[in-house]
Write a protein that holds these residues in place. Sequence first.
Motif, PDB file in Angstrom:
ATOM      1  N   LEU A   1      -1.686  -0.429  -0.190  1.00 13.95           N
ATOM      2  CA  LEU A   1      -2.558  -0.291  -1.353  1.00 13.95           C
ATOM      3  C   LEU A   1      -1.991   0.666  -2.403  1.00 13.95           C
ATOM      4  O   LEU A   1      -2.082   0.383  -3.610  1.00 13.95           O
ATOM      5  CB  LEU A   1      -3.955   0.158  -0.919  1.00 13.95           C
TER       6      LEU A   1
ATOM      7  N   ALA B   1       2.506   5.693   3.361  1.00 20.44           N
ATOM      8  CA  ALA B   1       1.684   5.373   2.198  1.00 20.44           C
ATOM      9  C   ALA B   1       2.294   5.938   0.918  1.00 20.44           C
ATOM     10  O   ALA B   1       2.298   5.275  -0.137  1.00 20.44           O
ATOM     11  CB  ALA B   1       0.273   5.928   2.398  1.00 20.44           C
TER      12      ALA B   1
ATOM     13  N   GLY C   1      -2.947  -3.557   5.662  1.00 22.74           N
ATOM     14  CA  GLY C   1      -2.897  -3.820   4.233  1.00 22.74           C
ATOM     15  C   GLY C   1      -3.141  -2.567   3.406  1.00 22.74           C
ATOM     16  O   GLY C   1      -2.573  -2.405   2.324  1.00 22.74           O
ATOM     17  N   LEU C   2      -3.963  -1.656   3.924  1.00 27.07           N
ATOM     18  CA  LEU C   2      -4.277  -0.432   3.183  1.00 27.07           C
ATOM     19  C   LEU C   2      -3.053   0.470   3.013  1.00 27.07           C
ATOM     20  O   LEU C   2      -2.985   1.252   2.061  1.00 27.07           O
ATOM     21  CB  LEU C   2      -5.399   0.334   3.884  1.00 27.07           C
ATOM     22  N   TYR C   3      -2.089   0.381   3.921  1.00 22.63           N
ATOM     23  CA  TYR C   3      -0.875   1.174   3.770  1.00 22.63           C
ATOM     24  C   TYR C   3      -0.084   0.737   2.529  1.00 22.63           C
ATOM     25  O   TYR C   3       0.691   1.524   1.973  1.00 22.63           O
ATOM     26  CB  TYR C   3       0.012   1.041   5.007  1.00 22.63           C
TER      27      TYR C   3
ATOM     28  N   VAL D   1      -3.407  -7.054   1.356  1.00 20.28           N
ATOM     29  CA  VAL D   1      -4.540  -6.139   1.526  1.00 20.28           C
ATOM     30  C   VAL D   1      -5.862  -6.891   1.674  1.00 20.28           C
ATOM     31  O   VAL D   1      -6.684  -6.570   2.542  1.00 20.28           O
ATOM     32  CB  VAL D   1      -4.623  -5.181   0.321  1.00 20.28           C
TER      33      VAL D   1
ATOM     34  N   THR E   1      -6.523  -5.464   8.546  1.00 17.89           N
ATOM     35  CA  THR E   1      -7.084  -4.839   7.346  1.00 17.89           C
ATOM     36  C   THR E   1      -6.479  -3.463   7.105  1.00 17.89           C
ATOM     37  O   THR E   1      -6.118  -3.117   5.971  1.00 17.89           O
ATOM     38  CB  THR E   1      -8.612  -4.719   7.482  1.00 17.89           C
ATOM     39  N   GLN E   2      -6.363  -2.658   8.156  1.00 18.21           N
ATOM     40  CA  GLN E   2      -5.787  -1.322   8.000  1.00 18.21           C
ATOM     41  C   GLN E   2      -4.327  -1.378   7.566  1.00 18.21           C
ATOM     42  O   GLN E   2      -3.877  -0.564   6.760  1.00 18.21           O
ATOM     43  CB  GLN E   2      -5.916  -0.559   9.323  1.00 18.21           C
TER      44      GLN E   2
ATOM     45  N   LEU F   1      -1.548  -7.178  -3.104  1.00 18.31           N
ATOM     46  CA  LEU F   1      -2.949  -7.433  -2.754  1.00 18.31           C
ATOM     47  C   LEU F   1      -3.075  -8.601  -1.785  1.00 18.31           C
ATOM     48  O   LEU F   1      -4.041  -8.673  -1.010  1.00 18.31           O
ATOM     49  CB  LEU F   1      -3.764  -7.710  -4.014  1.00 18.31           C
TER      50      LEU F   1
ATOM     51  N   ALA G   1      -2.502  -0.288  13.916  1.00 16.68           N
ATOM     52  CA  ALA G   1      -3.421  -0.652  12.837  1.00 16.68           C
ATOM     53  C   ALA G   1      -3.871  -2.108  12.968  1.00 16.68           C
ATOM     54  O   ALA G   1      -3.139  -2.961  13.471  1.00 16.68           O
ATOM     55  CB  ALA G   1      -2.754  -0.440  11.481  1.00 16.68           C
TER      56      ALA G   1
END
Length: 469
Positions: free
Chosen positions: A315, A366, A311-313, A154, A308-309, A151, A305
């Motif tokens: 998640l 992902a 970090g989503l990978y 993220v 922010t994007q 996190l 990316a």
Amino acid sequence: MNSSRSTPRSTTMAFAALLLSVLSFSLLQTFVVPALPELQADLGAHATAASWVISAFLVSSSVGTVILGRLGDMFGRKRLMLVSLGILGLGSLLAALSGSVGVLIAARAIQGLGAGTFPLAFGLVRETFPREQVPVVIGTISAVFGIGFGLGLVLPGPLIDAFGWPALFWASLVLVLVAGAAVIAFIHVPAQPVSGRIDWAGAALLSIALVALLLATSQVRAWGAVPVTVLVVVAAASFAAFLFVQTRLSARSRVPLMNLRVLRRRPIVAANLTAAIIGFGMYGAFTLVPQLVQTPTGVGYGFGASTTQAGLYLLPMAVTMLFTGPLAGRIGPRLGWTTTLVLACLFGAAGFAFLAIGRDTAWAIASGAGIIGIGIGFAFSALANVVVAAVEPHETGEATAVNTIVRTIGGAFGAQAAAAIVTSAPLASTGIPDPVGYTIAFTVSAIALAAAALAALIGKPQAGAATAQ
């Protein structure tokens, strides 16, 4: 608190207090990684100086983990948990107010000294929860340590975009204050008399050894240079002197900083070796995935990316860790902790293999991260439970602190090795790493996790032997 007096509400609130305490530290491991470009620009720092914002935390946390864990065994874990949180809060406040990179580096070093939250939490679990709940609680706390790491990559993006990088440390301070209040209000343990003296000589020697080793590790690509060679020699000499001092104190029936007889137990040896290899392998995902997906598409790979994007990978990794940590705490006693740890390593190896093969596909990255999260969630839970099951309650802080340190050292080597592999062959036209470097680095991590599975088997109880595994 024991099982006869504890109530569902009291254990739930104590559980929440420990989770907040561990999360307040684990987030800080990676919280600044997405902010480094903005920090460097805002503070006018050179890239090398900016990298010390991470390295200072890593070095001091290795020292703080074992010393605060041992002090908790001696002077009371609740007391030392509040000390650890106080150090984290002080470091966060100083970091939020930093006007120069030097002050920020010092603040991060102070934050690292609060690393005792992790081993102290395990000791408090044994003091606070009914015995039958201990494996699941330890599994969840272990998972949260890894989740915080994920996190930390993220959450910063939106905070930085909205409020700037100081917001990271203000948010950290708020979390630390809430965690401290929760520990005061909901952790109830009997007063513990002071037992033993502080082994100042051992603490100093171990600190010198760890600092020298991690500084040398941070300069791995300059190995062979005189300064790095000196650091390696200092680390080796200090470790040797530390072992000598600990052995003499044990022979005189005095309390050393580390009880070497505890660390020589077969399950502990296996857990520490496995932790070091897991640390080496897993840090590749945390450090390389954001770098890979943020690569501009114009160079022929990557996804362009944003912070922010990117970090989503990762998640999916945090989500799977959230569920697999407690799950490991439930199935570990049935399968055996060694078997659970072996499965964890194999999941991790499979996840990294997935990344190596599917490097150019967003869903594969992902998915691979999610599979790695399963492995890490199981591994953190199993490692902690192997260690806790192999020691007496008064040895918990010391033993779990050492396990955390060796994983940190392995991670430091792993992060440097992964970076060296990726940057060893840049694309001539841009200077951006060749994509083959990512494939090789992920493959190395997969091999490391497979090797960790073999190392875990060292701790497997022999036929007919009594087992805590």
